[in-house]
Design a protein around this motif. Structure first.
Motif, PDB file in Angstrom:
ATOM      1  N   ASP A 388      -1.327  -2.823  -8.911  1.00  0.00           N
ATOM      2  CA  ASP A 388      -2.738  -2.539  -9.186  1.00  0.00           C
ATOM      3  C   ASP A 388      -3.546  -2.407  -7.900  1.00  0.00           C
ATOM      4  OD1 ASP A 388      -2.445  -2.508 -11.923  1.00  0.00           O
ATOM      5  OD2 ASP A 388      -2.873  -4.642 -12.158  1.00  0.00           O
ATOM      6  N   MET A 389      -3.225  -3.212  -6.908  1.00  0.00           N
ATOM      7  CA  MET A 389      -3.974  -3.192  -5.663  1.00  0.00           C
ATOM      8  C   MET A 389      -3.593  -2.017  -4.769  1.00  0.00           C
ATOM      9  SD  MET A 389      -4.413  -7.209  -4.551  1.00  0.00           S
ATOM     10  CE  MET A 389      -2.669  -7.416  -4.180  1.00  0.00           C
ATOM     11  N   HIS A 390      -2.378  -1.454  -4.973  1.00  0.00           N
ATOM     12  CA  HIS A 390      -1.909  -0.355  -4.123  1.00  0.00           C
ATOM     13  C   HIS A 390      -1.302   0.752  -4.982  1.00  0.00           C
ATOM     14  CE1 HIS A 390      -2.481  -2.889  -0.575  1.00  0.00           C
ATOM     15  NE2 HIS A 390      -1.901  -3.856  -1.258  1.00  0.00           N
ATOM     16  N   PRO A 391      -2.104   1.393  -5.828  1.00  0.00           N
ATOM     17  CA  PRO A 391      -1.557   2.442  -6.711  1.00  0.00           C
ATOM     18  C   PRO A 391      -1.035   3.647  -5.939  1.00  0.00           C
ATOM     19  CG  PRO A 391      -3.945   2.448  -6.782  1.00  0.00           C
ATOM     20  CD  PRO A 391      -3.550   1.222  -6.009  1.00  0.00           C
ATOM     21  N   GLU A 392      -1.560   3.883  -4.737  1.00  0.00           N
ATOM     22  CA  GLU A 392      -1.129   5.031  -3.959  1.00  0.00           C
ATOM     23  C   GLU A 392       0.190   4.776  -3.246  1.00  0.00           C
ATOM     24  OE1 GLU A 392      -2.668   2.180  -1.148  1.00  0.00           O
ATOM     25  OE2 GLU A 392      -3.356   2.884  -3.106  1.00  0.00           O
ATOM     26  N   ALA A 393       0.641   3.528  -3.184  1.00  0.00           N
ATOM     27  CA  ALA A 393       1.904   3.186  -2.524  1.00  0.00           C
ATOM     28  C   ALA A 393       2.558   2.044  -3.288  1.00  0.00           C
ATOM     29  CB  ALA A 393       1.651   2.806  -1.063  1.00  0.00           C
ATOM     30  N   SER A 394       2.793   2.260  -4.571  1.00  0.00           N
ATOM     31  CA  SER A 394       3.274   1.186  -5.428  1.00  0.00           C
ATOM     32  C   SER A 394       4.670   0.738  -5.039  1.00  0.00           C
ATOM     33  CB  SER A 394       3.241   1.637  -6.887  1.00  0.00           C
ATOM     34  OG  SER A 394       3.983   2.826  -7.061  1.00  0.00           O
ATOM     35  N   ALA A 395       5.566   1.679  -4.711  1.00  0.00           N
ATOM     36  CA  ALA A 395       6.927   1.309  -4.338  1.00  0.00           C
ATOM     37  C   ALA A 395       6.939   0.541  -3.031  1.00  0.00           C
ATOM     38  CB  ALA A 395       7.801   2.548  -4.231  1.00  0.00           C
ATOM     39  N   THR A 396       6.126   0.943  -2.068  1.00  0.00           N
ATOM     40  CA  THR A 396       6.026   0.233  -0.795  1.00  0.00           C
ATOM     41  C   THR A 396       5.518  -1.186  -1.017  1.00  0.00           C
ATOM     42  OG1 THR A 396       5.594   2.288   0.373  1.00  0.00           O
ATOM     43  CG2 THR A 396       5.004   0.257   1.500  1.00  0.00           C
ATOM     44  N   ALA A 397       4.505  -1.311  -1.861  1.00  0.00           N
ATOM     45  CA  ALA A 397       3.959  -2.647  -2.152  1.00  0.00           C
ATOM     46  C   ALA A 397       4.991  -3.523  -2.824  1.00  0.00           C
ATOM     47  CB  ALA A 397       2.716  -2.522  -3.032  1.00  0.00           C
TER      48      ALA A 397
END
Length: 397
Positions: A388-397
Motif C-alpha cells: 500500500d505504501m509503495h504501489p509503484e514498486a510493490s515487488a521491490t518493497a
C-alpha cells in the motif's frame, strides 16, 4: 450581486450538461476478468508456495542429513543460515527486476534456477555442495534425498504452468492488461489474458457504448530496465518503511529460529522418529494456512471500518488508483495487528517454557499452532501495508 452574477448564465446562455455521446469513458483500472484474476493468483501462489515448502520440508531432514554426511547438526544448520542469507540478498535483485522487467520473465528465470538447484541437491553427497546448492535453491525461491527429488518433480510442473498460461501483469509493461505483450511477456496459451485493445477503435454498432468515445489505455513509456539491487535499500530512507521492514525482520527471525530447531529439539527431548519429527510441523503449517485466509478478511473489515469513519475521503476509486491521500492507511492495516503481536510474544514464552520443563509433547505443539496463527497474521498485515505504501514498486518493497 457578484455572487448572483457568477451563478447566472454566461453571455446569455444557460450552462449545458456534458454530452454523454462525446464524454470520454475512462478505461477500467484492470481489464482482467474476475475468473482470470483468480487463476492468476492460483498459479502465482503455486510458485510462491515453494519458498515456504523448501524450508518446512528441509527442517525435519536435518538430523538425517547430519548422520548421512558425517557432520554435526550445527554444520547442517549453517545451510539453513546460508539459505536465509541468500533469501535476504536475492530479493534485492529479483524484486526490482520484477518491477522493471515484468513479473513473467522473472518468475520463469527464478523457477528455472530453482529446478536446477533441486536436482543438484538430490544428487550431491558432500557438505560443500549441499551448502552451495542451498544458496542456489534460495535464489530460485525423511529420506532426505526424496525431499529434493520431490521438489525437483513438482517444481517443473509449476514452471510449465507459468510458461503456458501466466500472463504479464506489470502495469509498467501491459498497462491495465489491454496492452498486447510480445516475446517472453506473452503467454504461450493466453487464456488468462484479456483481449488487447491498443490501437483499436470501438465498433460503430456497439449497443452498450452507444457511440461513446472510449479512452484506450496508453502503452507505458519506456524507462530504464536495468535492475537496481540497491532500490530496496533506498526505500528504507522513508522512516515508516524502515519501521515496517524492521518489524517483519524481527518476526521472521523468530519464525526461522523456531522452525529450524523444531525437529532437532523434539528428537532430543522426546526421542521421536524422523517421521514423527516431520509431523510436528503440521500444527504450525495448518495455522499459517488458516491465518492467511482469516487475516485477509480481517484486513478488509478493518479497512472498511476506518473508511466509514473517514466518510468520502477513502472512496473505492481512490483506492483503485493507489492514491490514499489523507486516508490513514497505517491505522487501517495495523488496527488489529497489536493484538497479534502481544499474543505471539505470550505464546513464544510459553513454548520455550514447555520445552525447558519437558512437558507433554502436546503442549509445545498446541503453542506452535497459536504461534503460527499470530505470526502469519503479522506477516500478512505488514506485507499488505508495504505494498500500500509503495504501489509503484510493490515487488521491490
Amino acid at each position: 450581486m457578484a455572487k448572483s452574477q457568477a451563478s447566472g448564465p454566461v453571455n446569455g446562455t444557460e450552462p449545458q450538461p456534458p454530452d454523454p455521446l462525446t464524454t470520454p469513458t475512462p478505461p477500467p483500472y484492470s481489464a482482467f476478468e474476475p475468473w482470470q484474476k483468480r487463476w492468476i493468483i492460483a498459479v502465482v501462489a503455486f510458485g510462491g508456495w515453494f519458498s515456504s515448502l523448501s524450508s518446512f520440508i528441509y527442517f525435519p531432514a536435518i538430523p538425517a542429513l547430519a548422520a548421512d554426511l558425517g557432520v554435526s547438526v550445527e554444520k547442517i544448520n549453517l545451510t539453513v543460515t546460508s539459505y536465509l542469507i541468500m533469501s535476504g540478498i536475492f530479493p534485492a535483485l529479483v524484486g526490482n527486476a520484477a518491477d522493471k522487467l515484468g513479473r513473467r520473465p522473472v518468475f520463469l528465470a527464478t523457477l528455472t534456477v530453482y529446478v536446477a538447484a533441486n536436482t543438484g541437491l538430490a544428487l550431491q553427497s558432500s557438505f560443500g555442495l549441499l551448502f552451495f546448492l542451498r544458496m542456489m535453491q534460495s535464489a530460485g525461491i525423511s529420506d532426505w534425498r526424496a525431499v529434493f527429488w520431490f521438489l525437483s518433480t513438482i517444481s517443473p510442473c509449476c514452471l510449465l504452468s507459468m510458461a503456458l498460461f501466466l500472463p504479464e501483469t506489470s502495469r509498467a509493461i501491459v498497462g491495465n492488461g489491454n496492452v498486447r505483450p510480445r516475446g517472453v511477456y506473452r503467454a504461450i496459451v493466453p487464456i488468462l489474458a484479456p483481449p488487447p485493445t491498443v490501437g483499436a477503435s470501438p465498433p460503430d454498432d456497439d449497443p452498450e457504448g452507444q457511440g461513446q468515445q472510449q479512452v484506450l489505455p496508453e502503452k507505458p513509456k519506456s524507462k530504464s530496465v536495468f535492475p537496481n539491487p540497491l532500490a530496496c535499500l533506498l526505500l528504507l530512507r522513508q522512516r515508516r518503511t524502515a519501521i515496517v521492514v524492521g518489524c517483519v525482520g524481527i518476526h521472521y527471525t523468530i519464525y526461522s529460529c523456531l522452525q529450524a530447531s523444531l525437529s532437532t529439539l523434539f528428537a532430543e527431548i522426546y526421542h521421536v522418529s524422523g517421521l514423527v519429527s516431520g509431523l510436528t510441523y503440521l500444527p504450525f503449517g495448518v495455522a499459517c494456512a488458516i491465518a492467511a485466509f482469516g487475516t485477509g478478511k480481517m484486513l478488509d473489515w478493518d479497512y472498511r471500518h476506518v473508511a466509514d469513519k473517514q466518510g468520502d475521503v477513502a472512496t473505492s476509486e481512490k483506492t483503485r488508483d493507489d492514491n490514499f491521500g489523507s486516508f490513514p492507511i497505517e491505522h487501517a492495516r495495523l488496527r488489529s495487528m497489536k493484538f497479534s503481536v502481544a499474543l505471539c510474544a505470550f505464546f513464544i514464552l510459553g513454548y520455550g517454557w514447555s520445552l525447558q520443563q519437558r512437558t507433554h509433547m502436546a503442549a509445545p505443539l498446541v503453542l506452535q499452532f497459536f504461534i503460527g496463527l499470530t505470526e502469519q497474521g503479522i506477516f500478512t498485515g505488514l506485507s499488505t501495508l508495504l505494498v500500500d505504501m509503495h504501489p509503484e514498486a510493490s515487488a521491490t518493497a
